[in-house]
Design an enzyme around this catalytic site. Structure first.
Site, short mmCIF file in Angstrom:
data_model
loop_
_atom_site.label_atom_id
_atom_site.label_comp_id
_atom_site.label_asym_id
_atom_site.label_seq_id
_atom_site.Cartn_x
_atom_site.Cartn_y
_atom_site.Cartn_z
N ARG A 243 39.05 35.25 40.24
CA ARG A 243 37.63 35.15 40.61
C ARG A 243 37.43 35.20 42.11
NH1 ARG A 243 37.04 30.97 35.70
NH2 ARG A 243 36.90 32.65 34.17
N TYR A 362 32.99 40.90 34.49
CA TYR A 362 34.44 40.73 34.25
C TYR A 362 35.04 39.51 34.96
CZ TYR A 362 35.49 43.95 38.31
OH TYR A 362 35.59 44.59 39.51
N GLU A 363 36.22 39.16 34.49
CA GLU A 363 36.93 37.94 34.92
C GLU A 363 36.03 36.71 34.81
OE1 GLU A 363 39.79 38.27 38.05
OE2 GLU A 363 39.83 40.46 37.87
N GLY A 364 35.32 36.65 33.70
CA GLY A 364 34.39 35.56 33.44
C GLY A 364 32.99 35.97 33.81
#
Lengths: 379, 261
Positions: A243, A362-364
């Site tokens: 993140r 993306y990535e959460g």
């Protein structure tokens, strides 16, 4: 408390800016237009150490830190968000989990090749039915003597087509949910492992996002990353670090859009004067810049905490949430200030607005970041 | 082989503006960079290092902040960095500067001395040749290319007005290099991390071999009579039209400005 960069960091920023301006920017429109993975840029980045910034020298890395890494992703994304995410996924999602969870033998085997950029890395967690709900993994790994046999598939995998090593996740005990997931290292040419469909995407179109397919892939037990059934924790911790990279990418996209817009509003004339003379333009720019600078502070704070080995999960979530939403807002305003020209591919803000959207997903997703942040407040 | 490269920190003149009232440079917010010709010369030295294992030293004379370009040189791959700084050097013109540098170079063993052709702030192209004169070494200026035979002879391609001149020169010698000769390499990330672990040697008057009378303001025969900024003209308008139409446009413009009635 000191918000200024050290001389070393300034020198590093100067190098990355020069590199981005001269080597990355000229390809950005083409990479987007042709959905082309900029392999020549990866080779150039490898040569000067950009593919291994926070990897220690003993494993062939540059021996830098996470702040430098975040600055690099930011500066690359100012001119090309595709290049930014290639470095981010490679570093945060493949090299970092091997560094943080690998055995000494795994580190010796994989890190020097990843850090030197000879190999590109990727990460496979997401599946068609397991996105935010990562516990819904259907890829399974079954023990077979000294090996594991893996079957299943992954989707939306950044760098997939050009990677040589993948950190992937599979169920090793389906009855245990998230406590039955394990992490594995898989090499490109392993029999039964193949790359599936390449996605046609809205933005970051050069990043070679594909499916990974596992059909009776036999890998030796020494390729288990971390302990058996501990994969979910590894995935979550890896994404915490990732993140920071994506927040830096979003920050770079916003900064790139601001730079383009400042240039444009000084040149573009309407009603007999440059549109920079209108208060609407001025106020929009002020908001864009303030939010972008706030994003930068959050990104650097999260990276700095990671460097100091302090808990940074919430900081990374805040940085990503705020930077991603800022990137979307700033690029939207940038297109608006460019008017009709901003809607065409003659100007880079059109691409930047498309590139920005993925940073909220993306990535959460932004919703996941809000979950992480509020859960910490209410615990 | 031992190589010394003289480098200078300069304001990035592509970003510089001049105060129209005072005629002086507005330095606020203007980044400082390694002089482009010097950087090209440094790249030449580093290529000789890559090929022949040459030992490369960089030297700069300047205020404390000039250390940054020495760190940059370390990050590009040099082996040794010397920062020549002393109040006695302040206010130097090219002659006093070259005396100070030559004074330092007398203390360093080298086969090849490389300088940039000229600095983008002063544009004199004098310091390199002056150093060669002080040290009584052969000099070749305006270099576009240099090859080494691996023993002691350099083959040089020198840019001259009519074309190129090819020369063979034995070490030791002094060359001045054009920025077009090389595209300088990027600093490496690992090199930047290491650059701040390495020592920059700081040399003052006491470390070098020079007559004090030749240094600083005292040693500088140059005096500036007046500096002024050329007035700014707005961009002109360009018309690509037939002659008849062009004449019409010109008459219209002259009437607009009340030059014609």
């Amino acid at each position: 408390m000191d918000f200024s960069l050290t001389n070393e960091q300034e020198l590093f920023q100067q190098m990355i800016r020069d590199f981005a301006e001269n080597e990355v920017k000229p390809l950005a429109a083409e990479v987007d237009d042709l959905e082309r993975f900029p392999i020549e840029t990866v080779e150039k980045m490898a040569k000067i150490g950009i593919m291994g910034i926070p990897i220690p020298k003993q494993y062939g890395g540059a021996g830098g830190n996470n702040l430098m890494y975040a600055m690099a992703v930011e500066e690359l994304s100012v001119v090309c968000a595709t290049t930014g995410v290639i470095v981010s996924a490679h570093t945060s999602l493949c090299a970092a989990p091997i560094l943080e969870n690998g055995t000494e033998a795994q580190k010796q085997k994989y890190l020097p090749k990843l850090a030197s950029g000879e190999w590109v890395g990727a990460f496979g967690l997401t599946e068609p039915n397991a996105g935010t709900d990562a516990a819904g993994q259907q890829t399974i790994a079954v023990e077979d003597g000294d090996n594991y046999i893996i079957n299943g598939s992954k989707i939306f995998i950044t760098n997939a087509e050009f990677a040589h090593v993948y950190v992937i996740f599979a169920m090793t005990d389906k009855s245990k949910g998230t406590r039955g997931i394990s992490a594995f290292i898989i090499e490109k040419d392993t029999p039964g492992f193949s790359i599936g469909k390449k996605e046609k995407k809205m933005g970051i179109r050069g990043s070679a996002t594909c499916e990974l397919i596992f059909e009776n892939v036999v890998i030796p037990k020494e390729n288990l990353l971390g302990k058996l059934h501990k994969g979910f924790g590894i995935a979550m911790k890896t994404l915490d670090g990732g993140r920071i990279g994506i927040a830096a990418q979003a920050l770079g996209i916003a900064q790139g859009a601001i730079s383009e817009t400042v240039k444009y509003v000084k040149e573009r004339k309407q009603f007999g004067r440059p549109i920079s003379g209108f208060q609407n333009t001025q106020f929009q720019l002020a908001d864009m810049n303030t939010k972008t600078e706030a994003s930068r502070m959050l990104v650097r704070k999260a990276a700095n905490k990671k460097d100091k080995k302090l808990p940074y999960s919430v900081d990374a979530a805040m940085a990503k949430l705020y930077a991603a939403e800022t990137a979307m807002e700033v690029t939207n305003k940038a297109v608006q200030l460019h008017g009709g020209y901003g809607y065409t591919r003659e100007y880079p803000v059109e691409r930047m607005m498309r590139d920005a959207k993925i940073t909220e997903i993306y990535e959460g997703t932004s919703e996941v970041q809000r979950m992480v942040i509020s859960a910490n407040m209410l615990k | 082989m031992k190589i010394v490269v003289c480098i200078k920190q300069v304001p990035d003149t592509t970003e510089i503006k001049i105060d129209p009232k005072t005629g002086t440079l507005i330095r606020d917010g203007v980044p400082s960079i390694m002089n482009p010709d010097d950087k090209s010369g440094l790249e030449m030295a580093l290529q000789l290092k890559d090929e022949y294992g040459a030992h490369v030293t960089v030297i700069t004379m300047g205020p404390p902040q000039a250390e940054l370009i020495l760190r940059e040189a370390y990050a590009m791959g040099v082996d040794r960095a010397i920062h020549l700084t002393d109040r006695k050097f302040a206010g130097a013109d090219t002659l006093a500067t070259s005396h100070a540098l030559a004074g330092a170079l007398r203390k360093i063993d080298f086969d090849l001395l490389i300088t940039g052709r000229q600095a983008i702030d002063g544009d004199t192209a004098q310091v390199g040749p002056q150093i060669a004169e002080h040290l009584d070494l052969p000099q070749v200026s305006y270099l576009q290319d240099l090859k080494f035979d691996g023993v002691k002879t350099f083959t040089m391609k020198r840019h001259i007005e009519e074309g190129y001149q090819m020369l063979e020169v034995d070490a030791p010698c002094v060359v001045t290099v054009l920025s077009s000769a090389n595209k300088a390499r990027y600093m490496s990330v690992g090199g930047i991390v290491d650059a701040y672990q390495k020592e920059v040697e700081v040399w003052g008057f006491n470390e070098i071999e020079v007559d004090e009378a030749n240094l600083g303001l005292k040693g500088s025969p140059t005096s500036v009579y007046k500096a002024f900024a050329r007035g700014l003209k707005p961009a002109g308008e360009l018309y690509e039209v037939e002659t008849d139409e062009a004449v019409g446009i010109i008459i219209k413009k002259l009437k607009e400005k009340f030059i014609l009635n």
